[in-house]
Design an enzyme around this catalytic site. Sequence first.
Site, PDB file in Angstrom:
ATOM      1  N   HIS A 141       0.797  -1.232   0.000  1.00  0.00           N
ATOM      2  CA  HIS A 141       0.000   0.000   0.000  1.00  0.00           C
ATOM      3  C   HIS A 141       0.829   1.283   0.000  1.00  0.00           C
ATOM      4  CE1 HIS A 141      -3.647  -2.260   0.476  1.00  0.00           C
ATOM      5  NE2 HIS A 141      -3.326  -2.709   1.674  1.00  0.00           N
ATOM      6  N   GLY A 154      -2.070   2.081   4.960  1.00  0.00           N
ATOM      7  CA  GLY A 154      -2.474   0.707   5.264  1.00  0.00           C
ATOM      8  C   GLY A 154      -1.406  -0.153   5.907  1.00  0.00           C
ATOM      9  N   HIS A 164      -6.706  -7.271   0.215  1.00  0.00           N
ATOM     10  CA  HIS A 164      -6.776  -5.845  -0.120  1.00  0.00           C
ATOM     11  C   HIS A 164      -6.129  -5.581  -1.477  1.00  0.00           C
ATOM     12  CE1 HIS A 164      -6.888  -5.966   4.360  1.00  0.00           C
ATOM     13  NE2 HIS A 164      -7.850  -5.073   4.163  1.00  0.00           N
ATOM     14  N   ASP A 222      -4.221 -12.471   4.518  1.00  0.00           N
ATOM     15  CA  ASP A 222      -5.503 -11.997   5.041  1.00  0.00           C
ATOM     16  C   ASP A 222      -6.671 -12.411   4.148  1.00  0.00           C
ATOM     17  OD1 ASP A 222      -4.668 -10.315   3.027  1.00  0.00           O
ATOM     18  OD2 ASP A 222      -4.722  -8.479   4.227  1.00  0.00           O
TER      19      ASP A 222
END
Length: 429
Positions: free
Chosen positions: A137, A145, A174, A261
């Site tokens: 990020h 992030g 993400h 994640d």
Amino acid sequence: MRSKDRIAYFYDGDVGSVYFGAKHPMKPHRLCMTHHLVLSYDLHKKMEIYRPHKAYPVELAQFHSADYVEFLHRITPDTQHLFLNELTKYNLGEDCPVFDNLFEFCQIYAGGTIDAARRLNNQLCDIAINWAGGLHHAKKCEASGFCYINDLVLGILELLKYHARVLYIDIDVHHGDGVEEAFYFTDRVMTVSFHKYGDLFFPGTGDAKEIGEREGKFYAINVPLKDGIDDLSFTRLFKTIISKVVETYQPGAIVLQCGADSLAGDRLGCFNLSIDGHSECVSFVKRFNLPLLVTGGGGYTKENVARCWTVETGVLLDTELPNEIPENDYIKYFAPEFSLKIPNGQIENLNSKSYLSTIKMQVLENLRCIQHAPSVQMQEVPPDFYIPDFDEDEQNPDERIDQHTQDKHIQRDDEYYEADNDNDQMDVS
């Protein structure tokens, strides 16, 4: 087929000892847990293990602005109150806090990815692993992030010295916005991100309509997914798209960000992937037999992150691991089953067949707009950055010893809660 892949693995125990704060979901301690699980399965005996160099500020400034790098170098928890304007300017705060040894943390994880790229460039290995990297990020002039320095961009810039085209693949839950943004206007890098999109999910970018601009038009691919995607849907889509990408783009090297994640049960995630499903993507990319740089990324249920990246280290080594976790310094985190398997995800799969089919067709249609792999007039390769900052012979030899023993002592008492594996303890002071 290569007879046997040579794997380089980068690790420095110091990276796991930094602390973002009691309530912060990012726990670098997960890197120590991963490393010790890798050791407990004897995987280190099948790889070359390296401690990365700490990236120099000038190396970090190959992508990031010099003033931002200088600020990260200078700021400490004790002095941050003097720099309120700069904290806002560089987006440091709740998500990206200032903590002790912040800059050294960045130097280590970025150094690992840069070193990994250099070993690949010099054909000293076929696959290079840096689980501490993958902080996708971070932007040119700001943190974002939980990411401060974008090691992936720095690693890709290194690979571009030797390869006309580099493919970046991201399976973090993400969107890989920092990497996409860095290469949005070029055809030298194709970015492909599979991620949750919608419902104001961070970072809010990654729509299928974001395809790159100017020379980079059609070289950014986004696969926006909804909550609850499962192994079968995800791996089928992944293989279809990545096969066509590699066939069309013909990259010279691949960078694979393996954010964990996207696993079922992640504290910040919303997918239903098992470790088998996640690692199947790694296995599939490995089969292209191209120089491969593998990093970590997100992942906020620590014990599952360690399980996942250990299994994926095994996959890259063509080694299947027994389900029962061997004795290691962090064994208590894997109670009560002490197994590599994780519970199935219970989130409803909102990705209908027609939705996934529409996304797939959109991506494949955009790939058809690329007539052929772009050709690049290769210049003389610039030298690898090496800034001799010290005479190693003058260093205290005690500081250069193998850190394996020290690594064992990084476990933090304030990060293990018997009643609730990965939720933060109440601060009762």
